[in-house]
Design a protein around this motif. Sequence first.
Motif, PDB file in Angstrom:
ATOM      1  N   CYS A  62       1.109  -0.785  -0.043  1.00  0.00           N
ATOM      2  CA  CYS A  62      -0.124  -0.343   0.026  1.00  0.00           C
ATOM      3  C   CYS A  62       1.068   0.996  -0.322  1.00  0.00           C
ATOM      4  CB  CYS A  62      -0.744   0.346   0.962  1.00  0.00           C
ATOM      5  SG  CYS A  62       0.103   0.213   2.869  1.00  0.00           S
ATOM      6  N   GLN A  63       2.421   1.369   0.348  1.00  0.00           N
ATOM      7  CA  GLN A  63       2.885   2.754   0.349  1.00  0.00           C
ATOM      8  C   GLN A  63       3.080   3.031  -1.159  1.00  0.00           C
ATOM      9  OE1 GLN A  63       4.278  -0.824   1.138  1.00  0.00           O
ATOM     10  NE2 GLN A  63       5.776  -1.208  -0.450  1.00  0.00           N
ATOM     11  N   LEU A  64       3.208   2.338  -2.239  1.00  0.00           N
ATOM     12  CA  LEU A  64       2.753   2.709  -3.753  1.00  0.00           C
ATOM     13  C   LEU A  64       1.557   3.716  -3.935  1.00  0.00           C
ATOM     14  CD1 LEU A  64       4.293  -0.780  -5.030  1.00  0.00           C
ATOM     15  CD2 LEU A  64       5.690   1.299  -4.078  1.00  0.00           C
ATOM     16  N   VAL A  65       0.272   3.451  -2.767  1.00  0.00           N
ATOM     17  CA  VAL A  65      -0.291   4.160  -3.118  1.00  0.00           C
ATOM     18  C   VAL A  65      -1.049   5.194  -2.776  1.00  0.00           C
ATOM     19  CG1 VAL A  65      -2.954   3.976  -3.526  1.00  0.00           C
ATOM     20  CG2 VAL A  65      -1.032   2.109  -4.588  1.00  0.00           C
ATOM     21  N   LEU A  66      -0.310   5.458  -1.314  1.00  0.00           N
ATOM     22  CA  LEU A  66      -0.169   5.836  -0.340  1.00  0.00           C
ATOM     23  C   LEU A  66       0.638   6.734   0.332  1.00  0.00           C
ATOM     24  CD1 LEU A  66      -2.527   3.496   2.357  1.00  0.00           C
ATOM     25  CD2 LEU A  66      -3.278   4.755   0.392  1.00  0.00           C
ATOM     26  N   ILE A  67       0.795   8.171  -1.131  1.00  0.00           N
ATOM     27  CA  ILE A  67       1.777   8.536  -0.512  1.00  0.00           C
ATOM     28  C   ILE A  67       1.402  10.186  -0.096  1.00  0.00           C
ATOM     29  CG2 ILE A  67       3.069  10.069  -2.679  1.00  0.00           C
ATOM     30  CD1 ILE A  67       3.174   7.215  -3.108  1.00  0.00           C
ATOM     31  N   PRO A  68       2.303  10.292   0.855  1.00  0.00           N
ATOM     32  CA  PRO A  68       1.580  11.278   1.555  1.00  0.00           C
ATOM     33  C   PRO A  68       1.498  12.861   0.530  1.00  0.00           C
ATOM     34  CG  PRO A  68       3.542   9.877   2.599  1.00  0.00           C
ATOM     35  CD  PRO A  68       3.517   9.771   1.224  1.00  0.00           C
ATOM     36  N   ASN A  69       1.071  13.464   1.202  1.00  0.00           N
ATOM     37  CA  ASN A  69       0.043  14.613   0.689  1.00  0.00           C
ATOM     38  C   ASN A  69      -0.591  14.585  -0.645  1.00  0.00           C
ATOM     39  OD1 ASN A  69       1.300  16.360   3.095  1.00  0.00           O
ATOM     40  ND2 ASN A  69       2.905  16.364   1.349  1.00  0.00           N
ATOM     41  N   THR A  70      -1.569  13.353  -0.913  1.00  0.00           N
ATOM     42  CA  THR A  70      -2.004  13.559  -2.347  1.00  0.00           C
ATOM     43  C   THR A  70      -3.577  12.639  -1.525  1.00  0.00           C
ATOM     44  OG1 THR A  70      -1.233  10.984  -2.238  1.00  0.00           O
ATOM     45  CG2 THR A  70      -0.149  12.144  -3.326  1.00  0.00           C
ATOM     46  N   PRO A  71      -4.347  13.108  -2.391  1.00  0.00           N
ATOM     47  CA  PRO A  71      -6.110  12.940  -1.780  1.00  0.00           C
ATOM     48  C   PRO A  71      -6.251  11.841  -1.798  1.00  0.00           C
ATOM     49  CG  PRO A  71      -5.389  14.324  -3.814  1.00  0.00           C
ATOM     50  CD  PRO A  71      -4.429  13.871  -3.845  1.00  0.00           C
ATOM     51  N   ILE A  72      -5.316  11.054  -2.264  1.00  0.00           N
ATOM     52  CA  ILE A  72      -5.647   9.702  -2.041  1.00  0.00           C
ATOM     53  C   ILE A  72      -5.816   8.892  -0.739  1.00  0.00           C
ATOM     54  CG2 ILE A  72      -3.478   8.078  -2.327  1.00  0.00           C
ATOM     55  CD1 ILE A  72      -7.109   7.019  -3.818  1.00  0.00           C
ATOM     56  N   VAL A  73      -4.691   9.599  -0.496  1.00  0.00           N
ATOM     57  CA  VAL A  73      -4.828   9.126   1.343  1.00  0.00           C
ATOM     58  C   VAL A  73      -6.189   9.655   2.320  1.00  0.00           C
ATOM     59  CG1 VAL A  73      -3.194   9.469   3.380  1.00  0.00           C
ATOM     60  CG2 VAL A  73      -2.703   9.491   1.415  1.00  0.00           C
ATOM     61  N   GLY A  74      -6.648  10.582   1.971  1.00  0.00           N
ATOM     62  CA  GLY A  74      -7.513  10.868   2.666  1.00  0.00           C
ATOM     63  C   GLY A  74      -9.432  10.389   1.986  1.00  0.00           C
ATOM     64  N   VAL A  75      -9.058  10.011   1.075  1.00  0.00           N
ATOM     65  CA  VAL A  75     -10.629   8.965   0.783  1.00  0.00           C
ATOM     66  C   VAL A  75     -10.395   7.467   1.233  1.00  0.00           C
ATOM     67  CG1 VAL A  75     -11.091   7.092  -1.572  1.00  0.00           C
ATOM     68  CG2 VAL A  75     -10.169   9.884  -1.611  1.00  0.00           C
ATOM     69  N   VAL A  76      -9.119   7.489   1.411  1.00  0.00           N
ATOM     70  CA  VAL A  76      -8.617   6.294   2.139  1.00  0.00           C
ATOM     71  C   VAL A  76      -9.083   6.023   3.595  1.00  0.00           C
ATOM     72  CG1 VAL A  76      -7.054   3.644   2.150  1.00  0.00           C
ATOM     73  CG2 VAL A  76      -7.028   5.055   0.400  1.00  0.00           C
ATOM     74  N   GLU A  77      -8.485   7.446   4.414  1.00  0.00           N
ATOM     75  CA  GLU A  77      -8.402   7.635   5.466  1.00  0.00           C
ATOM     76  C   GLU A  77     -10.022   7.587   5.803  1.00  0.00           C
ATOM     77  OE1 GLU A  77      -8.471  11.557   8.049  1.00  0.00           O
ATOM     78  OE2 GLU A  77      -5.964  10.513   8.002  1.00  0.00           O
ATOM     79  N   GLN A  78     -10.945   7.957   4.939  1.00  0.00           N
ATOM     80  CA  GLN A  78     -12.342   8.208   5.242  1.00  0.00           C
ATOM     81  C   GLN A  78     -13.536   7.205   5.214  1.00  0.00           C
ATOM     82  OE1 GLN A  78     -15.255  10.203   2.691  1.00  0.00           O
ATOM     83  NE2 GLN A  78     -14.958  12.086   4.454  1.00  0.00           N
ATOM     84  N   ALA A  79     -12.525   6.166   4.381  1.00  0.00           N
ATOM     85  CA  ALA A  79     -13.370   4.729   4.148  1.00  0.00           C
ATOM     86  C   ALA A  79     -13.036   3.842   5.474  1.00  0.00           C
ATOM     87  CB  ALA A  79     -12.664   3.973   3.223  1.00  0.00           C
ATOM     88  N   ALA A  80     -11.716   3.769   5.865  1.00  0.00           N
ATOM     89  CA  ALA A  80     -11.103   2.742   6.910  1.00  0.00           C
ATOM     90  C   ALA A  80     -12.476   3.566   8.551  1.00  0.00           C
ATOM     91  CB  ALA A  80     -10.535   3.201   7.003  1.00  0.00           C
TER      92      ALA A  80
END
Length: 645
Positions: free
Chosen positions: A400-418
């Motif tokens: 998952c470190q290849l997708v969850l790059i710091p300071n990118t919008p995808i982190v907020g998406v996964v965080e909210q879903a979790a």
Amino acid sequence: MTTRTAQEIRSERLAKLGHALTALLAVTAYAVAWLVKRSWRRLLPAYWVAAELVVAWVAGPLGVSWQTVAILALAIAATAVGWRARSRTVRAWRAAIAVVLGVCAVATVAAGGPAAMAAHPTLTMFVPTLAGAVLGWPWWYHLRQRPPQPEPTPAPAVADVPAEVDPLTAHWQHRWEHEVLPAKVCEGTTLVQAVAPRPGVVEALVRLAPGTKPGPLVKTGPDVEVALDLDEGAVGWRNTGKRAWLRVIFVERSYIAGGVPWTGPTYANGRFEIARFSDGSPGHWVLTRPRFGVLGGLIVGSMGTGKSRALGALIANLLDAGVQVAVGDPQNGQSLPAWKDTVEYHPGVEATALLARRFHAEVMRRSELLAGAGVEAFDEDDPRVKALGLRMFVVVIDECQLVLIPNTPIVGVVEQAAETMRKTGCGLVLATQLPQMKSLGGSVRLRDAVVAGNAFVLRISNRGSGSTILPDDFVGDPFALPAEIDGQTTAGMGYLRNSNRVGMICRVPNLDEAAVAATSPRVPVQWQVPAVDPASPIVLAGHRAPATTAKTTTGGGSAVDRLRAAFGGGGRKSTTAVVEQVTPPTPAEWVLACLRRGPASAQALLDRPDCPVEQSQLYALLGRLKDAGRITPPAQRGGPFTISA
């Protein structure tokens, strides 16, 4: 010389006498209260005899009839029966005392009260006293037979143990007393019992002295292993439900040293075995709890530690339970190749990112559907959930470190879903090789959301820089596990965070992923939302848009609302934030932005959870920026860098 009148002298004396009487009454009241507090349990029958005599004496002058006294006696008897006690026998004797003395009081009041007591003092006073003494004897005897409280005593040597003491308990008491406690380990504890559930395994009951906290005690497993000369990870702790007691497991013969065979899926009652502990007991992964929802998890392990094997066991059990599974593999099919044709597979970084976005939309859609049906927490057996056609759904993202790059919008998406998936029947499992917060996009909230369900930590070769991904209450040392022990690989060995063997090492079954995937059932995923358009902006429910450009849309179609919004009049606003996808800053831009906020050393930059590069890359980047004249190096080694003037 002053003179006082006789009246003043008498007034002063009366005041002193009043103060003395007040003090005497206060001391008397305190003494009576102290006496009652200390003796009410043992002198309860005597108090009840005194109460019966007082009732019989004052009933006449107060004009209380014998019928009223009878009702009062019945109320006291009912209270004696309902009053909490150690046994039903105690309640019965209390009720018997109340009934007998109540009958005596009623008879005395009916015969004339004080007049009858003056005419027949022997009958009206001696009989109740004798009845109270006779009926109170079982009460006093019961108190005398109270079981003594256990006191910590030094464990005798094995040779000095009496015949009635269990030899196994005596042996481990002796070792605990003479090997563990002298090493300043587990101080304030006493081993009181030991049993052998299987050969080579001992489970002991340990009592904690007052003031000893169980939290720090369960972290002393490595010290106990050293003191008792046991293998690494051979000591585990179990809670008993009481703060004063703990169970500790000693493993003298490991049941996982030669590997753990795969015997097939074991899903039952919302959990399944994902690993086997050193003492031979199963280590469970909890998928769901009754009326709680579905749980996710985190799997961490370096290359060659059995992480893919653990994910294979996880997926096989999920499919056997009928759970819908979707796998995201940013390494283009290299992480979990055996499951390509078994589950819904998304290879590549872009495809995995789209899977994460669609999973977020699925969670939000399910939340809307379940809320509309009045469902508080997902339960597949709930008729309302069945009517909606919803089933448990788990997304697994490897590397998952290849997708969850710091300071990118995808982190907020996964965080909210979790954070919101549990009640919707969805689960998210993240796997990574790097034990750093950067592997989860630097999001502590995402880390806490996934490890709240399950956390399985395999061998880790390097602690890395920056904050660790491991939760604060994690017990175990995966960094100390060697790659081999006596020529045998340790692949699959690790620690389960939420288990009944805290600190004990466990091992994943050695399954053939290709063979297991070929025989696993196919469970197609039934999405409630369409596929995500890669060109569409990322949409977050609420107004949480971390480190991105956000636009808030206004709701309502009336002209008044539009005018209010245009002129700051507080028009109605929706709770949807549209996050524009922006290009993340380059590592050089990130370094310069950090130094513009203030001087910082290289280590301080590495410790930031949003650091986009590794240690060697950062030092090389700082050298290039220094050579280009963009930054000024520190005056001494380890000092802060600054922006060049």
